[in-house]
Design a protein around this motif. Structure first.
Motif, short mmCIF file in Angstrom:
data_model
loop_
_atom_site.label_atom_id
_atom_site.label_comp_id
_atom_site.label_asym_id
_atom_site.label_seq_id
_atom_site.Cartn_x
_atom_site.Cartn_y
_atom_site.Cartn_z
N SER A 284 -32.35 14.98 48.88
CA SER A 284 -31.52 15.57 49.94
C SER A 284 -31.51 14.69 51.18
CB SER A 284 -32.02 16.97 50.29
OG SER A 284 -31.87 17.85 49.19
N LEU A 285 -32.67 14.12 51.51
CA LEU A 285 -32.74 13.21 52.65
C LEU A 285 -31.90 11.96 52.40
CD1 LEU A 285 -36.56 13.44 53.52
CD2 LEU A 285 -34.67 14.19 54.97
N ARG A 286 -31.97 11.47 51.16
CA ARG A 286 -31.15 10.30 50.82
C ARG A 286 -29.67 10.63 50.93
NH1 ARG A 286 -31.13 5.41 48.71
NH2 ARG A 286 -29.19 4.79 47.66
N GLN A 287 -29.30 11.82 50.45
CA GLN A 287 -27.91 12.27 50.52
C GLN A 287 -27.44 12.31 51.98
OE1 GLN A 287 -27.19 16.40 49.28
NE2 GLN A 287 -25.72 15.64 47.79
N GLU A 288 -28.29 12.83 52.83
CA GLU A 288 -27.96 12.92 54.26
C GLU A 288 -27.85 11.53 54.88
OE1 GLU A 288 -27.42 15.34 57.83
OE2 GLU A 288 -27.25 15.68 55.68
N LEU A 289 -28.76 10.65 54.51
CA LEU A 289 -28.79 9.30 55.06
C LEU A 289 -27.58 8.49 54.62
CD1 LEU A 289 -30.69 7.58 56.82
CD2 LEU A 289 -31.83 6.81 54.75
N ALA A 290 -27.06 8.82 53.43
CA ALA A 290 -25.94 8.04 52.88
C ALA A 290 -24.60 8.40 53.49
CB ALA A 290 -25.88 8.24 51.37
N LYS A 291 -24.55 9.51 54.22
CA LYS A 291 -23.27 9.93 54.81
C LYS A 291 -22.81 8.89 55.82
CE LYS A 291 -23.70 14.89 54.10
NZ LYS A 291 -23.89 16.21 54.71
N SER A 292 -21.50 8.58 55.75
CA SER A 292 -20.96 7.50 56.59
C SER A 292 -20.16 8.06 57.76
CB SER A 292 -20.09 6.58 55.74
OG SER A 292 -19.07 7.33 55.11
N SER A 293 -20.66 9.10 58.38
CA SER A 293 -19.90 9.77 59.43
C SER A 293 -19.64 8.88 60.63
CB SER A 293 -20.65 11.03 59.89
OG SER A 293 -21.96 10.70 60.31
N VAL A 294 -20.44 7.85 60.80
CA VAL A 294 -20.33 7.04 62.02
C VAL A 294 -19.28 5.93 61.90
CG1 VAL A 294 -22.01 5.23 61.52
CG2 VAL A 294 -21.79 6.07 63.85
N LYS A 295 -18.82 5.61 60.71
CA LYS A 295 -17.93 4.46 60.54
C LYS A 295 -16.65 4.58 61.34
CE LYS A 295 -19.60 2.90 56.03
NZ LYS A 295 -19.27 2.71 54.61
N LYS A 296 -16.06 5.75 61.37
CA LYS A 296 -14.81 5.91 62.12
C LYS A 296 -15.07 5.85 63.63
CE LYS A 296 -12.02 8.24 58.64
NZ LYS A 296 -11.18 7.07 58.36
N TYR A 297 -16.24 6.31 64.07
CA TYR A 297 -16.58 6.18 65.49
C TYR A 297 -16.70 4.70 65.87
CZ TYR A 297 -17.72 11.21 65.54
OH TYR A 297 -17.67 12.58 65.45
N VAL A 358 -28.72 19.91 68.35
CA VAL A 358 -27.82 19.84 67.20
C VAL A 358 -28.64 19.92 65.91
CG1 VAL A 358 -26.17 18.38 65.95
CG2 VAL A 358 -26.11 18.47 68.45
N ASP A 359 -29.74 19.19 65.87
CA ASP A 359 -30.61 19.18 64.69
C ASP A 359 -31.19 20.57 64.43
OD1 ASP A 359 -32.00 17.82 62.55
OD2 ASP A 359 -33.81 18.05 63.76
N MET A 360 -31.48 21.29 65.50
CA MET A 360 -32.09 22.62 65.37
C MET A 360 -31.07 23.68 64.96
SD MET A 360 -34.26 24.68 68.28
CE MET A 360 -32.87 24.77 69.39
N LEU A 361 -29.83 23.56 65.46
CA LEU A 361 -28.83 24.60 65.26
C LEU A 361 -28.01 24.44 63.99
CD1 LEU A 361 -27.51 24.87 68.94
CD2 LEU A 361 -28.87 26.59 67.71
N TYR A 362 -27.97 23.22 63.44
CA TYR A 362 -27.09 22.97 62.30
C TYR A 362 -27.89 22.40 61.12
CZ TYR A 362 -23.50 23.57 65.86
OH TYR A 362 -22.72 24.06 66.87
N ASP A 363 -27.41 22.67 59.92
CA ASP A 363 -28.09 22.19 58.71
C ASP A 363 -28.06 20.68 58.60
OD1 ASP A 363 -28.64 24.78 57.97
OD2 ASP A 363 -26.86 24.98 56.71
N SER A 364 -26.96 20.06 59.05
CA SER A 364 -26.77 18.62 58.87
C SER A 364 -26.13 18.01 60.10
CB SER A 364 -25.90 18.36 57.64
OG SER A 364 -25.43 17.03 57.63
N THR A 365 -26.88 17.17 60.80
CA THR A 365 -26.32 16.48 61.97
C THR A 365 -25.20 15.54 61.54
OG1 THR A 365 -28.41 16.61 63.17
CG2 THR A 365 -26.83 14.94 63.90
N SER A 366 -25.40 14.85 60.41
CA SER A 366 -24.35 13.96 59.91
C SER A 366 -23.09 14.74 59.58
CB SER A 366 -24.83 13.21 58.67
OG SER A 366 -25.89 12.35 58.98
N GLY A 367 -23.26 15.93 59.01
CA GLY A 367 -22.11 16.78 58.71
C GLY A 367 -21.37 17.20 59.97
#
Length: 649
Positions: A284-297, A358-367
């Motif tokens: 699950s940590l790997r899945q979260e780490l693999a998210k590419s949410s920052v690329k468009k930023y 954000v980390d406390m309130l949401y399941d996934s910061t990357s999401g």
């Protein structure tokens, strides 16, 4: 002088591919090196600006004269670069009126979007010179400082005089190739309407859209903080030197009793379902780490101009099979959707740097970061966005072409097509969030997957199994949808027959208001709008199932020029999507003529920047939904909303 063909060579330390031409030209070291031109198809002249030559005043005047047609391959590049060369203030550019693009002309005929590719397919006598890439690398971009080059960071003509002369010959050849394309395509001119659409596209790209760069910078910072934390957690759990390494992670999983050949996104999602708790946590940590949410930023940082606006995000005729617009740079055509109920609160937390919250309130910061990408687009001060889009545009168009009356009745009465489709398929009433509401999802999946001949594979690709549809329900779903839409199924095969007849007999035929013509070694499909879809060198072949099928030449899945196989439902998909494009293009022209400023458009949706207190959503939607003269009987509807940052409603 009636026409002038232009090609320029330039220098800038900004990466053109990452940042786009607008940002490229803002670099302090931007410079036009060579200016090649031809008047009315005559002898090509090369102006060596680096070595002190000057562009003649009559040519300078022609660049802004709307009565003289300027031709260039990817004319946007020449027009924007020459705007900077002529001293236009930042954010202002040469009026696109009078500028025509050979690349667009090529695209309307199904040709490649590169000068080299078009020249090759057309078999031009004067092809683009092959050494161009190395010359551009030498003269047009910074070089590495070395002892052998005296520590310089740029190559000038005096450093390689022979190369420079070759570079000038390359510039001249590009103009000659462009003229050759014009001559070859002269029998198939682009309509005035399409040039009007192109001009508006250039105006929208020139206008750009504001980015909230304070938010963008904080989003990138949040992503880095999150990734650092996740890497640390994974290292603590695995003792791996680099938990990002696929090889190291696969070995660690194997050592702990979990063998896998791949750690792709889908594979990891499946492994998590059955993995022991400790291994599941790592995956699950790997899945979260693999998210590419920052690329468009990051892309936003690269593209944004000095005035805070991003430009050049839309490619006119980017999809040359249908003529639809394509995304560039930030790729606005594939932005993640937003589903957070407290979208603005989450956005404010990121912008304020409250990453722990954000980390406390949401399941996934990357999401969260992924869902907030759209919100980085904001209106300028004193304005707000009105976002308007066509409702179920493709479903309406295919029903109109096919004459599928029950579907048209649904649209006429303001019904929900997914509920109506499920009701038609399962012969029971279906209401959203009401009676038999659970069937709506199956109706939606079927509508999205099956309209263009899709079957079980299309349902799976659309995520039917993940949405709860059982494997043994898939084929019955296909059968039920086709039985419910016999006129659409008939449309597929009527189109298939008409296209085959046109190619086989080298003649013209028509069905469902669509004309099919074979001419000059090309298949033309003429839409109700009058625009043509073009398929090059069509012929009848045998498909993988042993049946006759049309093949033609074009850019295929390999991104190379190749022979492509097609058939009725695929042609119908092209026809429907191309018609949707024509409807959007006409709507945007109407909006622009009415004085509204479009800053972006995505698929069938337009984003307008409107001064506060002026105009309404209803007014915008009314203009959007006006029926084109050529679309008698088509039922259009548009929905819209206001927002202070871009989002999905």
């Amino acid at each position: 002088m009636k026409t002038i063909s232009v090609d320029i060579e330039t220098f800038s330390s900004v990466d053109l591919g990452k940042c786009g031409v607008y940002r490229y030209c803002e670099s302090p070291d931007f410079e036009v090196l060579l200016f090649g031109y031809s008047i009315d198809g005559g002898e090509v002249q090369i102006i060596d600006l680096v070595c002190g030559e000057k562009i003649p005043p009559v040519i300078i005047s022609a660049l802004s004269d709307p009565t003289i047609t300027k031709w260039a391959f990817n004319a946007q590049f020449e027009r924007i670069c020459l705007s900077r060369f002529l001293g236009f203030p930042a954010g202002t550019y040469l009026d696109p009126t009078g500028w025509h693009c050979t690349m667009v002309w090529s695209a309307t005929l199904g040709l490649p979007l590169s000068l080299e590719g078009v020249g090759s397919v057309l078999g031009l006598e004067k092809q683009k010179l092959q050494e161009g890439k190395s010359l551009i690398k030498y003269f047009c971009v910074p070089c590495a400082a070395t002892k052998s080059n005296g520590g310089r960071r740029r190559n000038l003509p005096q450093h390689e005089t022979e190369k420079w002369e070759t570079f000038k010959a390359y510039n001249k050849r590009d103009v000659e190739t462009e003229i050759g394309i014009q001559e070859k395509l002269s029998k198939f001119p682009v309509s005035d309407t399409e040039w009007d659409n192109y001009r508006l596209d250039q105006i929208i790209n020139d206008r750009g859209i504001t980015l909230d760069m304070d938010f963008v910078k904080q989003a990138i910072c949040c992503d880095e903080v999150t990734k650092t934390r996740l890497r640390s957690l994974m290292q603590n759990l695995t003792n791996l030197e680099n938990p990002n390494s696929v090889q190291q992670m696969k070995e660690w999983l194997a050592d702990n009793g979990l063998e896998t050949d791949t750690l792709g996104k889908a594979a990891v999602a499946e492994l998590i379902k059955t993995a022991p708790a400790d291994l599941g946590e790592v995956l699950s940590l790997r899945q979260e780490l693999a998210k590419s949410s920052v690329k468009k930023y990051t892309a936003m940082e690269n593209v944004v101009g000095s005035d805070g606006r991003a430009r050049g995000l839309i490619q006119f005729y980017g999809a040359n099979r249908t003529g639809r617009y394509a995304g560039r740079l930030i790729q606005v055509q594939n932005l993640p959707q937003n589903h957070l109920p407290d979208l603005e609160d989450a956005r404010n937390l990121i912008k304020s740097g409250l990453f722990d919250a954000v980390d406390m309130l949401y399941d996934s910061t990357s999401g969260v970061l992924s869902e907030l990408i759209r919100t980085a687009f904001v209106p300028k001060d004193g304005s707000r966005f009105i976002v308007a889009d066509f409702s179920a545009i493709e479903a309406r168009i295919i029903a109109w072409f096919a004459g599928e009356r029950w579907r048209m009745d649904v649209f006429e009465n303001g019904g929900d097509i997914y509920c109506a489709s499920a009701s038609q398929m399962f012969h029971v009433p279906v209401e959203k969030n009401g009676v038999n509401g659970h069937l709506r999802q199956k109706g939606k999946i079927a509508e999205l997957a099956l309209g263009y001949g899709g079957s079980v594979g299309a349902l799976k690709a659309m995520g039917a199994l993940q949405m709860g549809v059982l494997e043994d329900e898939l084929q019955p779903l296909v059968t039920a949808w086709r039985q419910s839409n016999p006129r659409i199924v008939k449309l597929w095969w009527d189109v298939d027959k008409a296209a085959m007849t046109a190619v086989r007999q080298k003649t013209a035929t028509e069905t469902h208001g669509i004309r099919f013509t074979y001419q000059s070694g090309m298949l033309f499909i003429t839409l109700p709008s009058g625009r043509n879809l073009v398929y090059i060198k069509p012929r009848i072949g045998v498909n993988q199932f042993g049946s006759d099928a049309i093949t033609y030449e074009g850019i295929g899945g390999t991104k190379k020029w190749e022979r492509i196989e097609s058939y009725g439902p695929k042609f119908v998909e092209n026809i429907v999507q191309a018609t949707a494009r024509d409807i959007l293009a006409e709507a945007m022209l109407r909006l622009s003529t009415s004085g509204f400023e479009i800053v972006m458009h995505v698929h069938d949706e337009a984003v307008l920047e409107i001064p506060s207190g002026i105009s309404s959503v209803d007014e915008i939607c009314r203009i959007m939904a006006e029926k084109p003269k050529w679309a008698n009987g088509l039922l259009l509807s548009a929905d819209g909303f206001e927002c202070k940052f871009y989002k999905k409603d």
